[in-house]
Design an enzyme around this catalytic site. Structure first.
Site, short mmCIF file in Angstrom:
data_model
loop_
_atom_site.label_atom_id
_atom_site.label_comp_id
_atom_site.label_asym_id
_atom_site.label_seq_id
_atom_site.Cartn_x
_atom_site.Cartn_y
_atom_site.Cartn_z
N ASP A 1 31.17 27.18 42.59
CA ASP A 1 32.12 28.16 43.12
C ASP A 1 33.53 27.58 43.08
O ASP A 1 33.71 26.37 43.21
CB ASP A 1 31.74 28.50 44.56
CG ASP A 1 32.46 29.73 45.10
OD1 ASP A 1 33.65 29.58 45.43
OD2 ASP A 1 31.86 30.80 45.21
N ASP B 1 33.66 32.81 40.76
CA ASP B 1 35.09 33.09 40.92
C ASP B 1 36.01 32.03 40.31
O ASP B 1 37.23 32.10 40.46
CB ASP B 1 35.45 33.29 42.40
CG ASP B 1 34.82 32.26 43.31
OD1 ASP B 1 34.15 31.34 42.82
OD2 ASP B 1 35.00 32.38 44.54
N HIS C 1 30.15 28.60 52.82
CA HIS C 1 31.17 28.21 53.80
C HIS C 1 30.62 28.15 55.22
O HIS C 1 31.28 27.61 56.11
CB HIS C 1 32.35 29.18 53.77
CG HIS C 1 33.15 29.13 52.51
ND1 HIS C 1 33.65 27.96 51.98
CD2 HIS C 1 33.56 30.12 51.66
CE1 HIS C 1 34.32 28.22 50.86
NE2 HIS C 1 34.26 29.53 50.65
N HIS D 1 35.70 27.76 45.27
CA HIS D 1 36.02 27.24 46.59
C HIS D 1 35.00 26.17 46.99
O HIS D 1 33.82 26.28 46.66
CB HIS D 1 36.02 28.35 47.64
CG HIS D 1 36.94 29.47 47.31
ND1 HIS D 1 36.50 30.64 46.70
CD2 HIS D 1 38.26 29.62 47.50
CE1 HIS D 1 37.52 31.46 46.53
NE2 HIS D 1 38.61 30.86 47.00
#
Length: 280
Positions: free
Chosen positions: A162, A249, A125, A164
């Site tokens: 991931d 995740d 991120h 996200h």
């Protein structure tokens, strides 16, 4: 096929506070498994800290200086509402970047076939000039640039599974046709980026491949996407190095998302990528 794993005890000292979802316990659970007898052939290595010049392959020098200045001598501080730093956070982050760079050296020099970096804090991120989402140095993005600048390879494929979207990695390379960023991620979900039409602009158009996933989807959809989207793109691109931004995740038991992958599915996806890398 030899596999090494990079880990340093300082990764457990990056203290995000009680109840924070990105805690040292996540890494401890991984280490507990990897130290079992079935993984006795892993080659364990400790990384050294990255240099500022390595970090500046992706991040602005002014931003790097800001991070260095933001680390508290005691207690905790916040770089944003989610991203916590404590006294050992900087040294942990420097060793995380150092790990990915040394891992690349190991693979390219032929010491091992592949490497797993068990590091904290995470990175995907982190924007070139902004910390967010638990991340402040973008480990995998720096790795991609290090491959090009240190070892002279030209084409790098980054696969990010991931749950996200790796906004920082995408934004680092969306104008660069020499690096493909391929991402599967729950959508819409934090950080709100990752739509299918986000494919970069100008000379880099098409080098970002976002494949949004939706609540409730699982291994069947992932296998189809990898086979029908990733494999043809990789065949056409012919990468010289493959990196996995390996967040886990999207697992069905993760409370912060609604994707239904199981542990065995990560094995299947990893095996497919290893096969792809060998073929290419």
């Amino acid at each position: 096929m030899k596999t090494s794993i990079y880990f340093h005890p300082v990764f457990l000292e990056h203290d995000t506070g009680s109840g924070h979802p990105e805690s040292a316990d996540r890494l401890r659970s991984i280490l507990t498994e990897l130290r079992k007898d079935e993984f006795k052939d892993l080659i364990w290595k400790e990384p050294t800290a990255a240099t500022k010049s390595q970090i500046s392959l992706v991040h602005l020098n002014s931003y790097i200086d800001k991070i260095f200045e933001s680390i508290p001598s005691t207690g905790k501080a916040r770089l944003d509402e989610d991203t916590v730093v404590s006294p050992k956070s900087l040294v942990s982050a420097l060793h995380a970047v150092g790990a990915v760079c040394l891992a690349i050296d190991d693979v390219i020099t032929g010491n091992v076939s592949n490497v797993f970096c068990a590091v904290r804090p995470p990175g995907h991120h982190a924007e070139p000039q902004r910390a967010m989402g638990f991340c402040f140095f973008n480990n995998v993005a720096i790795a991609a640039r290090y491959i090009q600048e240190r070892h002279g390879l030209q084409r790098v494929l980054i696969i990010d599974w991931d749950v996200h979207h790796g906004n920082g990695t995408q934004h680092a390379f969306e104008e660069d046709p020499s690096i493909i960023f391929f991402s599967t991620h729950q959508y819409p979900h934090y950080p709100g980026t990752g739509a299918e039409n986000e494919r970069g602009q100008g000379k880099g158009e098409g080098t970002t491949i976002n494949v949004p996933m939706y609540s409730g989807q699982g291994d069947e959809v992932y296998r189809e996407v990898f086979q029908k989207v990733l494999v043809p793109a990789a065949d056409a691109f012919k990468p010289e190095f493959v990196l996995i931004s390996a967040g886990f995740d999207a697992h069905k038991d993760d409370p912060l998302a609604q994707i239904n992958l199981e542990s065995k599915d990560y094995y299947t996806l990893t095996k497919r990528i290893l096969t792809l890398a060998k073929e290419l």
